[in-house]
Scaffold this active site. Structure first.
Site, mmCIF file in Angstrom:
data_model
loop_
_atom_site.group_PDB
_atom_site.id
_atom_site.type_symbol
_atom_site.label_atom_id
_atom_site.label_comp_id
_atom_site.label_asym_id
_atom_site.label_seq_id
_atom_site.Cartn_x
_atom_site.Cartn_y
_atom_site.Cartn_z
ATOM 1 N N ARG A 145 0.849 -1.191 0.000
ATOM 2 C CA ARG A 145 0.000 0.000 0.000
ATOM 3 C C ARG A 145 0.889 1.247 0.000
ATOM 4 N NH1 ARG A 145 -1.682 -3.667 3.895
ATOM 5 N NH2 ARG A 145 -3.774 -4.552 3.602
ATOM 6 N N LYS A 169 -0.438 -2.481 10.522
ATOM 7 C CA LYS A 169 -1.488 -2.950 11.423
ATOM 8 C C LYS A 169 -0.968 -3.939 12.456
ATOM 9 C CE LYS A 169 -4.898 -2.244 7.763
ATOM 10 N NZ LYS A 169 -5.944 -2.847 6.902
ATOM 11 N N HIS A 239 -3.012 2.574 -5.675
ATOM 12 C CA HIS A 239 -3.613 1.258 -5.494
ATOM 13 C C HIS A 239 -3.704 0.492 -6.813
ATOM 14 C CE1 HIS A 239 -4.746 -0.104 -1.573
ATOM 15 N NE2 HIS A 239 -5.762 -0.807 -2.026
ATOM 16 N N ARG A 242 -0.982 -1.903 -7.037
ATOM 17 C CA ARG A 242 -1.221 -2.999 -6.088
ATOM 18 C C ARG A 242 -2.177 -4.029 -6.706
ATOM 19 N NH1 ARG A 242 -1.272 -4.413 -0.584
ATOM 20 N NH2 ARG A 242 -3.263 -5.025 0.315
ATOM 21 N N HIS A 265 -3.467 -9.190 3.381
ATOM 22 C CA HIS A 265 -4.897 -9.294 3.649
ATOM 23 C C HIS A 265 -5.127 -10.221 4.841
ATOM 24 C CE1 HIS A 265 -6.209 -8.195 -0.735
ATOM 25 N NE2 HIS A 265 -6.025 -7.134 0.023
ATOM 26 N N TYR A 274 -9.658 -10.822 -6.933
ATOM 27 C CA TYR A 274 -8.780 -10.856 -8.100
ATOM 28 C C TYR A 274 -9.066 -12.057 -8.998
ATOM 29 C CZ TYR A 274 -6.457 -7.208 -5.484
ATOM 30 O OH TYR A 274 -6.205 -6.049 -4.795
#
Length: 293
Positions: A145, A169, A239, A242, A265, A274
């Site tokens: 990202r 995160k 993005h 990405r 993810h 995808y």
């Protein structure tokens, strides 16, 4: 006590919701608050119905599952019903909305040729060109990202082993680099970055022309500049590379779990979008190429 804290207390003491429910609802509300502040420049109390709908559409475009959108809608309806009951707002902006109204829009994907054209735009003739070339190569090589890109520090690179360490995160992941990206980063780190940094103690991998850590806004401008130079009509955002990274890996035989790991993810359902993109592209090719289609 702010609205979210009071709502948390209400869920725990009056609704006697489970710890998982409280955590999920508060996460949804906080993420929506961040979206409103960043994209709409307003607070939770100022949200309108079109903003809730817009956020739901954004979630789907970002690869969130239908289940995540449905849960968000339940969270936000409950939150605004709470504010409505205590007289803090005049209406519930989520009232009447359904998750089915949030239409899934598949992410914009660049073809391999478009990626090559785009990555060729930065000219390695000056410091800016070398830096921009390294950033774009790294972004497509790893699918990280933009927030992760600008947060990278110099010690997150291991170019001799050919990988980067990415933290996001509260989690860390290791992502391999292809040779061209390694070479671009070597050139930048060895020959360019030492002359750009304003302070020898600067940890940021990528800095602006003032020698300070690159900002999200600064990188966005770089992307738009090279899109115009490349003459690509698709709307390229950070993005987009990405998404293209994920689809191109999938098209070339990578398994979904590996792509999930590299993208960071938490849920495989976020990565599964995808597969739908690839299937849609195959169907388009079939319809255009098959003589009886």
């Amino acid at each position: 006590m702010d609205d979210i804290t009071r709502y948390s207390t209400y869920l725990e003491r009056e609704k006697r919701a489970s710890r998982n429910t409280v955590t999920s609802y508060l996460r949804d509300i906080n993420q929506f608050a961040d979206y409103l502040k960043r994209s709409q420049r307003c607070s939770l109390r100022q949200a309108k119905v079109e903003m809730v709908q817009g956020y739901m559409n954004w979630m789907l475009n970002d690869g969130k599952s239908a289940a995540s959108v449905t849960r968000f809608l339940a969270s936000v309806k409950s939150f605004y019903n709470f504010l409505l009951a205590e007289g803090s707002v005049d209406a519930n902006p989520a009232k009447g909305l359904t998750a089915a109204r949030a239409e899934r829009k598949y992410p914009e994907i660049l073809t391999s040729r478009e990626v090559e054209t785009f990555l060729d735009q930065p000219r390695c003739v000056d410091a800016k060109g070398f830096r921009d070339h390294a950033m774009l190569e790294l972004l497509y090589a790893t699918g990280i990202r933009v927030s992760e890109l600008i947060s990278l520090n110099l010690d997150d690179l291991n170019l001799s082993a050919g990988f980067i360490r990415c933290r996001s995160k509260g989690k860390e992941r290791i992502i391999p680099l292809y040779h061209t990206a390694v070479k671009a980063l070597q050139d930048y780190v060895k020959n360019i970055r030492p002359h750009l940094i304003a302070d020898n103690g600067e940890e940021a991998l990528f800095v602006n022309m003032s020698g300070e850590r690159m900002s999200r806004q600064g990188f966005w401008k770089i992307i738009k500049c090279y899109q115009e130079k490349a003459g690509i009509e698709k709307d390229i955002t950070p993005h987009t590379l990405r998404h293209s990274f994920a689809v191109h890996l999938l098209e070339n035989g990578a398994d979904l779990r590996s792509i999930q790991e590299m993208l960071g993810h938490a849920d495989i359902s976020s990565t599964q979008i995808y597969t739908h993109v690839v299937k849609r592209q195959l169907k388009d090719v079939y319809q255009k190429a098959h003589p009886r289609a």
